[in-house]
Design an enzyme around this catalytic site. Structure first.
Site, PDB file in Angstrom:
ATOM      1  N   GLN A 255       0.823  -1.207   0.000  1.00 26.90           N
ATOM      2  CA  GLN A 255       0.000   0.000   0.000  1.00 26.90           C
ATOM      3  C   GLN A 255       0.856   1.257   0.000  1.00 26.90           C
ATOM      4  O   GLN A 255       0.497   2.275  -0.589  1.00 26.90           O
ATOM      5  CB  GLN A 255      -0.928   0.007   1.213  1.00 26.90           C
ATOM      6  CG  GLN A 255      -2.070  -0.964   1.106  1.00 26.90           C
ATOM      7  CD  GLN A 255      -2.885  -0.766  -0.160  1.00 26.90           C
ATOM      8  OE1 GLN A 255      -3.593   0.215  -0.311  1.00 26.90           O
ATOM      9  NE2 GLN A 255      -2.765  -1.684  -1.097  1.00 26.90           N
ATOM     10  N   HIS A 258       1.697   2.893  -3.349  1.00 33.60           N
ATOM     11  CA  HIS A 258       0.656   3.548  -4.142  1.00 33.60           C
ATOM     12  C   HIS A 258       0.996   5.017  -4.393  1.00 33.60           C
ATOM     13  O   HIS A 258       0.841   5.526  -5.492  1.00 33.60           O
ATOM     14  CB  HIS A 258      -0.698   3.458  -3.429  1.00 33.60           C
ATOM     15  CG  HIS A 258      -1.547   2.332  -3.917  1.00 33.60           C
ATOM     16  ND1 HIS A 258      -2.058   2.285  -5.190  1.00 33.60           N
ATOM     17  CD2 HIS A 258      -1.997   1.214  -3.300  1.00 33.60           C
ATOM     18  CE1 HIS A 258      -2.777   1.183  -5.343  1.00 33.60           C
ATOM     19  NE2 HIS A 258      -2.756   0.518  -4.212  1.00 33.60           N
ATOM     20  N   GLU A 322      -9.494   1.597   5.264  1.00 41.05           N
ATOM     21  CA  GLU A 322      -9.977   1.183   3.940  1.00 41.05           C
ATOM     22  C   GLU A 322      -9.767  -0.326   3.786  1.00 41.05           C
ATOM     23  O   GLU A 322     -10.686  -1.067   3.450  1.00 41.05           O
ATOM     24  CB  GLU A 322      -9.202   1.941   2.856  1.00 41.05           C
ATOM     25  CG  GLU A 322      -9.562   1.508   1.444  1.00 41.05           C
ATOM     26  CD  GLU A 322      -8.616   2.061   0.399  1.00 41.05           C
ATOM     27  OE1 GLU A 322      -8.982   2.030  -0.791  1.00 41.05           O
ATOM     28  OE2 GLU A 322      -7.494   2.501   0.744  1.00 41.05           O
ATOM     29  N   HIS A 323      -8.547  -0.779   4.015  1.00 40.45           N
ATOM     30  CA  HIS A 323      -8.210  -2.208   3.980  1.00 40.45           C
ATOM     31  C   HIS A 323      -7.785  -2.642   5.382  1.00 40.45           C
ATOM     32  O   HIS A 323      -7.006  -1.952   6.035  1.00 40.45           O
ATOM     33  CB  HIS A 323      -7.044  -2.479   3.023  1.00 40.45           C
ATOM     34  CG  HIS A 323      -7.237  -1.966   1.645  1.00 40.45           C
ATOM     35  ND1 HIS A 323      -6.682  -0.771   1.201  1.00 40.45           N
ATOM     36  CD2 HIS A 323      -7.919  -2.473   0.595  1.00 40.45           C
ATOM     37  CE1 HIS A 323      -7.010  -0.580  -0.066  1.00 40.45           C
ATOM     38  NE2 HIS A 323      -7.760  -1.589  -0.458  1.00 40.45           N
ATOM     39  N   ASP A 356      -7.181  -6.321  -4.559  1.00 42.53           N
ATOM     40  CA  ASP A 356      -6.892  -5.279  -5.541  1.00 42.53           C
ATOM     41  C   ASP A 356      -7.061  -5.781  -6.962  1.00 42.53           C
ATOM     42  O   ASP A 356      -7.353  -4.994  -7.866  1.00 42.53           O
ATOM     43  CB  ASP A 356      -5.449  -4.771  -5.369  1.00 42.53           C
ATOM     44  CG  ASP A 356      -5.378  -3.567  -4.443  1.00 42.53           C
ATOM     45  OD1 ASP A 356      -6.426  -3.070  -4.019  1.00 42.53           O
ATOM     46  OD2 ASP A 356      -4.248  -3.132  -4.143  1.00 42.53           O
ATOM     47  N   HIS A 415     -54.861  15.630   1.912  1.00 41.50           N
ATOM     48  CA  HIS A 415     -54.432  14.236   2.042  1.00 41.50           C
ATOM     49  C   HIS A 415     -55.616  13.378   2.518  1.00 41.50           C
ATOM     50  O   HIS A 415     -55.873  12.296   1.992  1.00 41.50           O
ATOM     51  CB  HIS A 415     -53.301  14.110   3.073  1.00 41.50           C
ATOM     52  CG  HIS A 415     -51.940  14.458   2.535  1.00 41.50           C
ATOM     53  ND1 HIS A 415     -51.622  15.703   2.086  1.00 41.50           N
ATOM     54  CD2 HIS A 415     -50.811  13.682   2.381  1.00 41.50           C
ATOM     55  CE1 HIS A 415     -50.353  15.718   1.691  1.00 41.50           C
ATOM     56  NE2 HIS A 415     -49.845  14.502   1.857  1.00 41.50           N
TER      57      HIS A 415
END
Length: 428
Positions: A255, A258, A322-323, A356, A415
Site C-alpha cells: 500500500q 501507491h 480502507e483495507h 486489488d 391528504h
C-alpha cells in the site's frame, strides 16, 4: 516510521490522523476549475489538461483505432491474468443480484421494491505513476451487469497524449466505447456539467488523489451523485505473535507504494512482532522499484503496540481503515466484532493485493475514515431502488380510516380528502 506504545485513548485521534490536506486547503483550486469548465466547456478542459498533464490535445476522445493499437501492445500473459480477474469479479458481483421484494402488508395492500439501473455513469480511472487498469474491471463490470445505459470513462493522458495501453485494452474488454483522455479535477467537472465532447452523467465512480476526492464532493453540489469520497489508499494490519513478519511487511509496503500520501498502520500485541516487521520493511524496501514513493509513505505510517486484542479492535474501529488485514490466532474475534472497514482480509495467505486484482471483491473502497458510514462499490452502487404499491377496494377500506385520522392530525386535509372521496365512492 512512527512507533507508539500503549497510547492513551485521549491521544488516539491525533495518532490516527491521516496525512491528507483538509478540504478547505484545496477547495479553492477545485472550485476555480469547476467554474471554468461550467462556463467554457471543452476549452477549459483543454487548458487544464495542458496545465496539469503537460500536453495539449485538440481532441480528447479515444478513437477505435487507438484502442486496437493499444490492445496489440498488451502481452498475452497479462491478457490471460486480466481474463481470470474479470471472471472472478463477474462471479462475485452477479451473485449480488436480487429479486424484487413483494409484501402484502394488509389484505388488499401490496407493496414491492424493484431495482433500476442508473442511466448514465462516469468512471474515473487514475493514471499517473501507477495506471490502475484494475479499477476499470472493478467499475465497468458491475456497471454492465446492472445494465447502465451509458457508461463513459475518463483517464488522464501522459505527456505524449496517450492513455496507458492496458487501461484501453481492459476498457474495451469490458465493453466500454466512450473513453476520454481527461484526468483530475477537469475530468470530474466535465462529467458533472457535460461539454460538447464529454457527456454529463448522473453518478461518478472511481478513486483519485486528494484533488479528485474534493472534486467529487463538489460535484454533489450540482446534483451529481458519487460512489464515495475515495482518496489516497490506506491499510491497517493487525498482527499478533503468531503472524508472519515477512508477509506483514510485504502487505504494508504494497500500500505504501501507491503514493506518497498513502498511509499504512501496524497494530500489534507483540513487541517482538513489531521489531521483526520493522526489520523486514527495511530489507524489502531496499529492492522495490518504487522505493522512493514507498519510503515517503512509510514516514506517514504508525506502528502501534497495545496490551490486548480488545484494545486493538477498539483502536481499529476508531480508525476505520480502507483495507484491514487480520493475522492473528483469534481471527474470529476480529472478524465478528469489526465495525468499520472497507474490506477485510483474513489469514496469512490473504494479501490485500488479492482484493486489488483477482479474488473477486471490489477494490474501490472508502478511505479517510469514511468506512464508518460508506460501503465500498458493489452492484447496488449502480442501481437505485424504486418502491411500488397497488391497493384494491378492500385494501383502501382496511387502511383508509387510519390514513384519514393521521392526515387530520397533521392538518393536511387534502391528504385526508384523497382517501375520503374513495371511501365514499365505495360505500355508494
Amino acid at each position: 516510521m512512527n512507533i507508539v506504545k500503549n497510547p492513551k485513548r485521549t491521544s488516539w485521534e491525533q495518532i490516527l490522523q491521516r496525512p491528507t490536506q483538509t478540504v478547505s486547503d484545496i477547495e479553492t483550486v477545485v472550485s476555480e476549475v469547476f467554474e471554468a469548465v461550467k462556463k467554457e466547456g471543452d476549452a477549459a478542459v483543454t487548458k487544464f489538461t495542458q496545465q496539469f498533464d503537460k500536453v495539449r490535445l485538440d481532441n480528447c476522445w479515444v478513437a477505435t483505432k487507438e484502442v486496437e493499437e493499444a490492445s496489440a501492445l498488451v502481452s498475452k500473459e497479462l491478457k490471460e491474468a486480466i481474463d481470470l480477474a474479470k471472471s472472478n469479479i463477474e462471479k462475485f458481483h452477479k451473485a449480488q443480484q436480487t429479486t424484487p421484494v413483494i409484501v402484502e402488508t394488509t389484505n388488499g395492500v401490496t407493496c414491492w421494491q424493484e431495482k433500476r439501473p442508473i442511466s448514465s455513469v462516469g468512471l474515473y480511472i487514475p493514471g499517473g505513476t501507477a495506471p490502475l487498469f484494475s479499477t476499470v474491471l472493478m467499475l465497468a463490470i458491475p456497471a454492465q451487469i446492472a445494465g447502465c445505459k451509458e457508461i463513459i470513462l475518463c483517464s488522464p493522458p501522459d505527456e505524449n497524449g496517450t492513455i496507458n495501453p492496458t487501461i484501453l485494452y481492459t476498457a474495451s474488454l469490458c465493453g466500454i466505447t466512450k473513453i476520454y483522455k481527461v484526468g483530475g479535477i477537469q475530468a470530474i467537472a466535465a462529467m458533472t456539467f457535460g461539454t460538447d465532447s464529454i457527456p454529463k452523467v448522473s453518478k461518478i465512480f472511481g478513486p483519485g488523489n486528494q484533488y479528485v476526492t474534493v472534486a467529487k464532493q463538489i460535484a454533489t453540489k450540482y446534483g451529481v451523485a458519487i460512489d464515495m469520497p475515495a482518496g489516497p489508499s490506506e491499510l491497517l494490519v493487525f498482527a499478533d505473535k503468531t503472524a508472519n513478519a515477512s508477509f506483514v511487511a510485504s502487505d504494508l509496503l504494497s500500500q505504501a507504494e501507491h503514493g506518497i500520501d498513502s498511509q499504512v498502520l501496524l497494530v500489534t500485541t507483540s513487541i517482538k512482532m513489531l521489531e521483526l516487521v520493522q526489520q523486514e520493511i527495511e530489507q524489502q524496501l531496499a529492492v522495490l522499484p518504487r522505493k522512493a514513493i514507498a519510503k515517503k509513505a512509510i514516514e506517514n505510517s504508525r506502528f502501534i503496540y497495545v496490551d490486548n486484542d480488545k484494545t486493538a479492535l477498539e483502536l481499529i474501529n476508531e480508525y476505520g481503515p480502507e483495507h484491514f488485514i487480520i493475522c492473528a490466532e483469534k481471527e474470529d474475534f476480529f472478524v465478528e466484532n469489526v465495525e468499520n472497514a472497507g474490506s477485510v482480509f483474513i489469514g496469512d495467505y490473504t494479501p490485500e493485493s488479492a482484493g486489488d486484482y483477482a479474488s473477486g471483491t471490489n477494490h474501490t473502497l472508502p478511505t479517510n475514515g469514511y468506512s464508518k458510514v460508506y460501503s465500498g462499490v458493489n452492484l447496488d452502487s449502480f442501481y437505485k431502488s424504486i418502491t411500488f404499491q397497488k391497493i384494491s377496494k378492500e385494501g383502501i377500506q382496511n387502511i383508509g380510516k387510519s390514513i384519514e385520522i393521521m392526515a387530520d392530525a397533521e392538518g393536511l386535509f387534502a391528504h385526508k380528502n384523497a382517501v375520503s372521496l374513495r371511501l365514499k365512492e365505495i360505500n355508494k
